[in-house]
Design an enzyme around this catalytic site. Structure first.
Site, PDB file in Angstrom:
ATOM      1  N   ASP A  12      56.681  29.934 -47.523  1.00 53.77           N
ATOM      2  CA  ASP A  12      55.356  30.524 -47.331  1.00 53.77           C
ATOM      3  C   ASP A  12      54.475  30.069 -48.486  1.00 53.77           C
ATOM      4  O   ASP A  12      54.972  29.570 -49.502  1.00 53.77           O
ATOM      5  CB  ASP A  12      55.475  32.066 -47.326  1.00 53.77           C
ATOM      6  N   SER A  13      53.192  30.304 -48.342  1.00 53.62           N
ATOM      7  CA  SER A  13      52.257  30.001 -49.430  1.00 53.62           C
ATOM      8  C   SER A  13      52.572  30.836 -50.677  1.00 53.62           C
ATOM      9  O   SER A  13      52.215  30.449 -51.782  1.00 53.62           O
ATOM     10  CB  SER A  13      50.834  30.291 -48.963  1.00 53.62           C
ATOM     11  N   CYS A  75      54.608  31.211 -42.995  1.00 58.12           N
ATOM     12  CA  CYS A  75      53.158  31.317 -43.196  1.00 58.12           C
ATOM     13  C   CYS A  75      52.420  31.019 -41.887  1.00 58.12           C
ATOM     14  O   CYS A  75      52.622  29.958 -41.276  1.00 58.12           O
ATOM     15  CB  CYS A  75      52.754  30.301 -44.262  1.00 58.12           C
ATOM     16  N   GLU A 154      48.081  42.317 -51.885  1.00 61.20           N
ATOM     17  CA  GLU A 154      48.600  41.776 -53.157  1.00 61.20           C
ATOM     18  C   GLU A 154      48.328  42.750 -54.310  1.00 61.20           C
ATOM     19  O   GLU A 154      49.135  42.892 -55.216  1.00 61.20           O
ATOM     20  CB  GLU A 154      47.934  40.428 -53.468  1.00 61.20           C
ATOM     21  N   CYS A 186      49.331  37.238 -39.815  1.00 54.18           N
ATOM     22  CA  CYS A 186      49.349  36.872 -41.236  1.00 54.18           C
ATOM     23  C   CYS A 186      50.532  37.583 -41.885  1.00 54.18           C
ATOM     24  O   CYS A 186      50.833  38.737 -41.547  1.00 54.18           O
ATOM     25  CB  CYS A 186      48.039  37.292 -41.901  1.00 54.18           C
ATOM     26  N   HIS A 188      50.888  39.067 -44.585  1.00 60.23           N
ATOM     27  CA  HIS A 188      50.634  40.292 -45.344  1.00 60.23           C
ATOM     28  C   HIS A 188      50.355  41.522 -44.482  1.00 60.23           C
ATOM     29  O   HIS A 188      50.473  42.648 -44.951  1.00 60.23           O
ATOM     30  CB  HIS A 188      49.439  40.080 -46.275  1.00 60.23           C
TER      31      HIS A 188
HETATM   32  N1  DGL Z   1      50.781  33.383 -45.885  1.00 64.12           N
HETATM   33  C1  DGL Z   1      49.407  33.327 -45.408  1.00 64.12           C
HETATM   34  C2  DGL Z   1      49.413  33.474 -43.874  1.00 64.12           C
HETATM   35  O1  DGL Z   1      50.300  34.048 -43.285  1.00 64.12           O
HETATM   36  C3  DGL Z   1      48.546  34.401 -46.056  1.00 64.12           C
HETATM   37  C4  DGL Z   1      48.275  34.167 -47.528  1.00 64.12           C
HETATM   38  C5  DGL Z   1      47.530  32.885 -47.795  1.00 64.12           C
HETATM   39  O2  DGL Z   1      46.320  32.778 -47.459  1.00 64.12           O
HETATM   40  O3  DGL Z   1      48.127  31.956 -48.323  1.00 64.12           O
HETATM   41  O4  DGL Z   1      48.513  32.983 -43.234  1.00 64.12           O
END
Ligand code: DGL
Length: 269
Positions: A12-13, A75, A154, A186, A188
């Site tokens: 993931d990011s 992600c 976050e 997403c 989060h």
């Molecule tokens: N992991 C990203 C997503 O699911 C969210 C956080 C980011 O913008 O990197 O799209």
């Protein structure tokens, strides 16, 4: 022939993708997971597709070099813009979160009016509408970017009036479209699920909230067993790699993954 005892690679990011790992370990308790969070370059959500593809290729390479049997792109932003490139690049099964999320949404919806919340990049890509329409051409998809929800999670603002207000604002276009299903597109958003459910019900009445993390774990289980890659015995575990150790590492891993405090190795991509 891939070895079923190898770990699953998940990236993931940042650390938000641990919401997907939490679902994977609940559904597949014998699997070993090697997780990479690109915490040095998070967030990806507002970056150009070209940059996201480049970052995604570097993350995938780092995991493949360490030996994995399949890759899960946790992600949504990467799944939206880079999945096809990764599938061409890599010689192993690659699963993203968008197709499972779209399938779960079509299964849950009665009216086929489906709403999606995601990052700006995910929404701009049109990936969720495309995935839903490839399953049902009668569906109508309203996708809306909800960028403030990532920093709220976050920062730990996951209760109280601020997240309620933000969620209400972001649900307004979905309420105008009278959707009966909302996809949490997403990593989060599952953390805000109680608030999203409460506000969506207040605005829309009976509404299904679909979590693409949960749907992905269910499809992963099916994919591994049909390919003979399922690990059916032994203890599962999660090893964490990050590209930078964020100040709030312990807090974030507990928020996204739960359980005890964890260590992580810092790697360069
Ligand atoms: N992991 C990203 C997503 O699911 C969210 C956080 C980011 O913008 O990197 O799209």
């Amino acid at each position: 022939m891939l070895d079923p005892t190898l770990p699953l690679g998940v990236f993931d990011s940042g650390l938000g993708g641990l919401t997907v790992v939490r679902e994977i370990t609940a559904a597949l308790p014998h699997e070993r997971v090697l997780y990479l969070g690109d915490t040095a370059r998070v967030p990806y959500g507002a970056r150009s597709p070209e940059t996201v593809v480049r970052y995604a290729q570097a993350c995938a390479r780092a995991l493949v070099q360490r030996g994995i049997k399949a890759l899960v792109v946790a992600c949504n932003t990467v799944s939206a813009v880079a999945l096809d490139v990764l599938r061409v690049d890599l010689d192993l099964p690659v699963l993203g979160v968008i197709e499972p999320g779209a399938r779960a949404a079509v299964a849950a919806s009665r009216s086929l009016r489906i709403g999606v919340l995601g990052t700006a990049g995910t929404v701009a890509s049109g990936a969720y509408p495309r995935a839903v329409l490839s399953i049902s051409t009668r569906a109508e998809v309203t996708a809306h970017a909800a960028p403030l929800l990532v920093p709220l999670v976050e920062e730990g603002w996951i209760e109280g009036e601020v997240p309620h207000l933000a969620v209400r604002r972001y649900l307004e276009p979905l309420a105008r479209a009278r959707v009966d299903t909302v996809v949490l597109g997403c990593t989060h958003y599952p953390i805000l699920r109680p608030i999203l459910e409460q506000e969506a019900r207040a605005m829309l009445g009976e509404v299904a909230v679909v979590d693409s993390a949960h749907a992905t774990a269910a499809e992963l289980s099916h994919m591994l067993s049909t390919r003979g890659l399922l690990r059916t015995r032994g203890d599962g575990d999660v090893e964490l790699l990050v590209t930078d150790r964020p100040r709030t590492f312990a807090e974030l891993t507990q928020r996204f993954l739960g359980g005890e405090e964890r260590e992580a190795h810092v790697i360069d991509l």
